[in-house]
Every structure is written in structure tokens, then in C-alpha cells.
Design an enzyme around this catalytic site. Structure first.
Site, PDB file in Angstrom:
ATOM      1  N   SER A  71     -44.120  76.257  -7.963  1.00 34.91           N
ATOM      2  CA  SER A  71     -42.835  76.932  -8.167  1.00 34.91           C
ATOM      3  C   SER A  71     -42.113  76.342  -9.370  1.00 34.91           C
ATOM      4  O   SER A  71     -42.261  75.153  -9.670  1.00 34.91           O
ATOM      5  CB  SER A  71     -41.955  76.745  -6.909  1.00 34.91           C
ATOM      6  OG  SER A  71     -40.623  77.107  -7.179  1.00 34.91           O
ATOM      7  N   TYR A 124     -37.999  71.028  -0.105  1.00 33.55           N
ATOM      8  CA  TYR A 124     -38.965  72.103  -0.409  1.00 33.55           C
ATOM      9  C   TYR A 124     -39.522  71.884  -1.820  1.00 33.55           C
ATOM     10  O   TYR A 124     -40.730  71.831  -2.020  1.00 33.55           O
ATOM     11  CB  TYR A 124     -38.299  73.480  -0.317  1.00 33.55           C
ATOM     12  CG  TYR A 124     -39.071  74.554  -1.030  1.00 33.55           C
ATOM     13  CD1 TYR A 124     -38.679  74.989  -2.297  1.00 33.55           C
ATOM     14  CD2 TYR A 124     -40.211  75.110  -0.471  1.00 33.55           C
ATOM     15  CE1 TYR A 124     -39.406  75.945  -2.982  1.00 33.55           C
ATOM     16  CE2 TYR A 124     -40.941  76.073  -1.156  1.00 33.55           C
ATOM     17  CZ  TYR A 124     -40.535  76.485  -2.401  1.00 33.55           C
ATOM     18  OH  TYR A 124     -41.259  77.436  -3.086  1.00 33.55           O
ATOM     19  N   LYS A 138     -43.433  70.648  -3.433  1.00 32.87           N
ATOM     20  CA  LYS A 138     -44.201  71.305  -4.504  1.00 32.87           C
ATOM     21  C   LYS A 138     -44.598  70.271  -5.562  1.00 32.87           C
ATOM     22  O   LYS A 138     -45.728  70.221  -6.017  1.00 32.87           O
ATOM     23  CB  LYS A 138     -43.382  72.433  -5.147  1.00 32.87           C
ATOM     24  CG  LYS A 138     -43.154  73.630  -4.258  1.00 32.87           C
ATOM     25  CD  LYS A 138     -44.453  74.278  -3.805  1.00 32.87           C
ATOM     26  CE  LYS A 138     -44.203  75.508  -2.951  1.00 32.87           C
ATOM     27  NZ  LYS A 138     -45.455  76.070  -2.396  1.00 32.87           N
TER      28      LYS A 138
HETATM   29  C1  WQD Z   1     -31.603  83.862  -6.864  1.00 35.45           C
HETATM   30  C2  WQD Z   1     -30.181  83.956  -7.416  1.00 35.45           C
HETATM   31  C3  WQD Z   1     -28.529  82.835  -6.090  1.00 35.45           C
HETATM   32  C4  WQD Z   1     -28.773  85.379  -2.567  1.00 35.45           C
HETATM   33  C5  WQD Z   1     -35.732  80.262  -4.467  1.00 35.45           C
HETATM   34  C6  WQD Z   1     -36.643  79.060  -4.508  1.00 35.45           C
HETATM   35  C7  WQD Z   1     -37.900  79.405  -5.267  1.00 35.45           C
HETATM   36  C8  WQD Z   1     -38.526  80.569  -4.594  1.00 35.45           C
HETATM   37  C9  WQD Z   1     -37.565  81.764  -4.674  1.00 35.45           C
HETATM   38  C10 WQD Z   1     -40.018  80.334  -2.720  1.00 35.45           C
HETATM   39  C11 WQD Z   1     -29.419  82.639  -7.298  1.00 35.45           C
HETATM   40  C12 WQD Z   1     -28.282  84.339  -6.120  1.00 35.45           C
HETATM   41  C13 WQD Z   1     -29.000  84.822  -3.825  1.00 35.45           C
HETATM   42  C14 WQD Z   1     -27.544  86.023  -2.305  1.00 35.45           C
HETATM   43  C15 WQD Z   1     -26.832  85.532  -4.548  1.00 35.45           C
HETATM   44  N1  WQD Z   1     -38.801  80.267  -3.228  1.00 35.45           N
HETATM   45  N2  WQD Z   1     -28.048  84.914  -4.784  1.00 35.45           N
HETATM   46  N3  WQD Z   1     -26.614  86.086  -3.322  1.00 35.45           N
HETATM   47  O1  WQD Z   1     -32.861  80.216  -5.282  1.00 35.45           O
HETATM   48  O2  WQD Z   1     -33.673  81.282  -7.474  1.00 35.45           O
HETATM   49  O3  WQD Z   1     -35.326  80.555  -5.781  1.00 35.45           O
HETATM   50  O4  WQD Z   1     -36.388  81.383  -3.948  1.00 35.45           O
HETATM   51  O5  WQD Z   1     -41.066  80.541  -3.225  1.00 35.45           O
HETATM   52  O6  WQD Z   1     -38.764  78.307  -5.246  1.00 35.45           O
HETATM   53  O7  WQD Z   1     -35.981  78.028  -5.208  1.00 35.45           O
HETATM   54  O8  WQD Z   1     -33.924  82.521  -5.314  1.00 35.45           O
HETATM   55  O9  WQD Z   1     -33.252  84.736  -4.461  1.00 35.45           O
HETATM   56  O10 WQD Z   1     -32.342  82.663  -3.298  1.00 35.45           O
HETATM   57  O11 WQD Z   1     -31.501  83.275  -5.560  1.00 35.45           O
HETATM   58  O12 WQD Z   1     -25.954  85.578  -5.450  1.00 35.45           O
HETATM   59  O13 WQD Z   1     -27.266  86.547  -1.192  1.00 35.45           O
HETATM   60  O14 WQD Z   1     -29.467  84.904  -6.638  1.00 35.45           O
HETATM   61  O15 WQD Z   1     -27.296  82.146  -6.220  1.00 35.45           O
HETATM   62  O16 WQD Z   1     -28.600  82.499  -8.436  1.00 35.45           O
HETATM   63  P1  WQD Z   1     -33.824  81.083  -6.004  1.00 35.45           P
HETATM   64  P2  WQD Z   1     -32.759  83.337  -4.564  1.00 35.45           P
END
Ligand code: WQD
Length: 344
Positions: free
Chosen positions: A127, A152, A156
Site C-alpha cells: 500500500s 495497519y 505493510k
Molecule cells: C480517502 C479520502 C478521507 C471517507 C485507506 C488506507 C489505504 C487503503 C485505502 C486498504 C481521505 C476522505 C473518506 C469519508 C471523507 N486501505 N473521506 N469522507 O484513507 O486514503 O486509504 O484506504 O487497502 O491503505 O490508508 O482511503 O477512502 O478512507 O479516504 O472525506 O466518509 O477520503 O479523509 O482524504 P485512505 P479513504
């Protein structure tokens, strides 16, 4: 004789889409999954798409006896793609022991057994989390990894180091680490897609559940970041594009296209998109409004990160193809299919 691939966590979001692309490329697939975060009906979806039902073992990869039995009963496995892991960033902060025990024991068991059963190639689901908050974007594979901001992410990073040490110790295996950015969307047939348990933590499933009315409103976690519209920037990659990268990685190892025993590739589009831009892309592609509001930042969020995919494009021979609009449409079609089936 078709090459045989073991896909751990193969009924999950990325595992199921990768199984489809492996079958499309002529591989035989064996899935092992403990169904802790996925449903057995995913096998029906895979079969509907490819006409081939993958062999399936319900089991836990943390139990080495279960894995030995699988290898004994499915001889001739040529490669492994390891998706099986716990992967919720927030949950990992609350339950670090469970995350370290689960994710690392799965990896150690597989690395232990591969030479015993003559398995050659290993693709590890890594990741972009390993980079932490990048000093600059787009980010290449030579960028320094930083201390993980969650257990997490730490699993990785540790897993990458464990794989490197095992290979350095003289293990006969080859490994490719694929560092994903943000996987999103669903298969264009809407037969498989992302189906998180409970309230989605990730952006796109929460967005589509809001669009269909399951959730009242999407919270955007902060618009005071140092980005053009103030919301975080990510490299959102279509799930089918991502799945195809795994096939390329396996081919590279099993067809001896490289002398290297360990390689790393960033799997992203190379385009950064903000949270607000993604919401807009969804609304434009589907014509469906998504009620959303700006709220405070989410702890642990990276401000901005997107890939430089040049190595994957030029060395691995893989490039993201799907547009963000088509990807949003696929996510929406999947959400509507879930409604049709009465699943949510
Ligand atoms: C993306 C953006 C949130 C939800 C994580 C892990 C990564 C992978 C994917 C597993 C961020 C914003 C989110 C919401 C929002 N995991 N957001 N409202 O955190 O980039 O990555 O998930 O394989 O390893 O780190 O993904 O989709 O949670 O967030 O504003 O209800 O969307 O703040 O900026 P993230 P995400």
C-alpha cells in the site's frame, strides 16, 4: 497445462476482481478465504462473469496446518497472490495485536511453505501507506518510506521487510510488491464490487450508499488542507485496472521476464484527485446528487498523495486505462445491483 495460482483473501474486493482477471488470462485459481470480511456469494459473481467457478477453501491462513492441507490437496501451485489481511486503518489503532498477529502470521506461513511446495512467484498486496505523508508528489518507488501512522500501515512496511529478508536469506522464491493507491469502483458487469461490513470507512462506498439513500449525508473530512479546493488529494485507481496489474506481475515472474528476485511497483493512475473533485465526478457521471457537508479533519489522514506510475508503465508493462467517470458509474451500478438483490 494452465498455471495454478493461490489467491488468499480471494472473495474480498481486490481478490475477487483479480481472480476474474487471472481466469481471463487463462490461469487456474484456488481461493482461500475465512469469510471474516466477505461473502461466499462472491464465487457466484465470479462464475457469472467468467463461466469458471474458482476452487474454494474456507480457511484461515494464520493456521499453517490449513495451508499445508490446501497445498497437499491442490498440487502444482505456481504462484501466490496474498490479499488476506485485516485492512481497516482506524480499527488497527484500536486492535494492534490482532493486526500484527493476523497480517504477519499469514505472511510468515506462506513464505515458509512456498519453497516446500515449489511455489515460485509471490505477489504481495502492499500500500502507498508505506510512504506516509510524501515530501513531494507524484511519488516514485525510490521515495523514502516513513514511520507508519497506523498498525495497519506498519504491518505493510514490516511485511515488505520480511519478504526482502527471506529472499536475501536464499529462499528460491521471487516476489513483487505492488503498492496500491486508492482502489475504487466495481466490475462493469456489476456482478462483483466493494461490499464493506457495517458503516463504510472508505470514501467511495460511503458516497454510493449516500447517493442511494442508505446514508443521510457524506461527511467530507476537512477542507482546510494545502490543496486547490482544501480537501485531501488521492490517486483513485479503478479496481479492474488494479486487478490487471497483478496478472502482469505474475507473468513477469512465472515467465522469467526479469532476473530480479524482488521488485516494487507503484500501482496508481499518476493523477491526483481531491475528495470534492471525486464527488463532482460521481455527480457528473451519474446525474445523481450526493448530499455532503464539510466536517473536521479525520485523524491520521494524509494530506495529498499520488503515484508516479512510470516504472509500472515501462517495466511491468501495465497502465491504468479507465476514466474516473466510468469508474464512478461502475460503483453506482454496483450499488444499484445490491439494492436490486435486497442486500442493502
Ligand atoms: C480517502 C479520502 C478521507 C471517507 C485507506 C488506507 C489505504 C487503503 C485505502 C486498504 C481521505 C476522505 C473518506 C469519508 C471523507 N486501505 N473521506 N469522507 O484513507 O486514503 O486509504 O484506504 O487497502 O491503505 O490508508 O482511503 O477512502 O478512507 O479516504 O472525506 O466518509 O477520503 O479523509 O482524504 P485512505 P479513504
Amino acid at each position: 497445462m494452465a498455471k495454478k495460482i493461490l489467491v488468499t483473501g480471494g472473495t474480498g474486493f481486490i481478490g475477487s476482481h483479480t481472480t476474474v482477471e487471472l481466469q481471463n488470462a487463462g490461469y487456474d485459481v484456488v481461493i482461500i478465504d475465512n469469510l471474516s470480511n466477505s461473502n461466499i456469494e462472491v464465487l457466484d459473481g465470479i462464475e457469472k462473469i467468467t463461466g469458471i467457478r474458482p476452487a474454494f477453501v474456507q480457511g484461515d491462513c494464520t493456521d499453517i496446518a490449513t495451508l499445508r492441507k490446501l497445498f497437499d490437496e491442490n498440487p502444482g501451485i505456481d504462484g501466490i497472490i496474498n490479499f488476506a489481511a485485516s485492512k481497516a486503518v482506524g480499527e488497527s489503532v484500536e486492535k494492534p495485536i490482532m493486526y500484527y498477529r493476523n497480517n504477519l502470521n499469514i505472511l510468515l506461513n506462506l513464505l515458509d511453505l512456498m519453497p516446500v511446495y515449489g511455489v515460485k512467484g509471490f505477489v504481495f498486496s502492499s500500500s502507498c501507506t508505506v510512504y506516509g505523508e510524501p515530501d513531494e508528489n507524484p511519488i516514485t518507488e525510490s521515495a523514502p518510506t516513513k514511520k507508519a501512522t497506523s498498525p495497519y500501515g506498519a504491518t505493510k512496511q514490516m511485511s515488505e521487510d520480511i519478504i526482502a529478508d527471506v529472499i536475501k536469506s536464499g529462499s528460491p522464491i521471487k516476489a513483487i510488491l505492488l503498492r496500491y493507491f486508492n482502489p475504487i469502483g466495481a466490475h462493469p458487469t456489476a456482478e462483483i464490487g466493494e461490499l464493506p461490513n457495517g458503516v463504510p470507512q472508505n470514501l467511495v462506498p460511503y458516497l454510493t450508499q449516500t447517493a442511494i439513500g442508505i446514508r443521510k449525508e457524506l461527511s467530507v473530512f476537512g477542507n482546510d488542507y494545502d490543496t486547490p479546493d482544501g480537501s485531501c488529494i488521492r490517486d483513485f485507481i479503478n479496481i479492474v485496472d488494479l486487478a490487471k496489474a497483478h496478472v502482469k506481475a505474475l507473468e513477469r515472474m512465472l515467465e522469467n521476464k526479469s532476473e530480479e528476485k524482488l521488485e516494487v511497483f507503484n500501482i496508481g493512475t499518476g493523477e491526483g484527485l481531491s475528495v470534492l473533485q471525486l464527488i463532482d465526478a460521481f455527480q457528473r457521471a451519474t446525474g445523481v446528487e450526493v448530499p455532503h457537508k464539510i466536517v473536521g479533519r479525520r485523524a491520521g489522514d494524509i494530506e495529498k498523495i499520488w503515484a508516479d506510475p512510470k516504472r509500472a508503465n515501462e517495466v511491468l508493462g501495465w497502465k491504468a486505462q479507465e476514466t474516473i467517470e466510468d469508474t464512478m458509474l461502475s460503483a453506482w451500478n454496483w450499488q444499484k445491483k445490491l439494492r436490486e438483490r435486497g442486500i442493502m
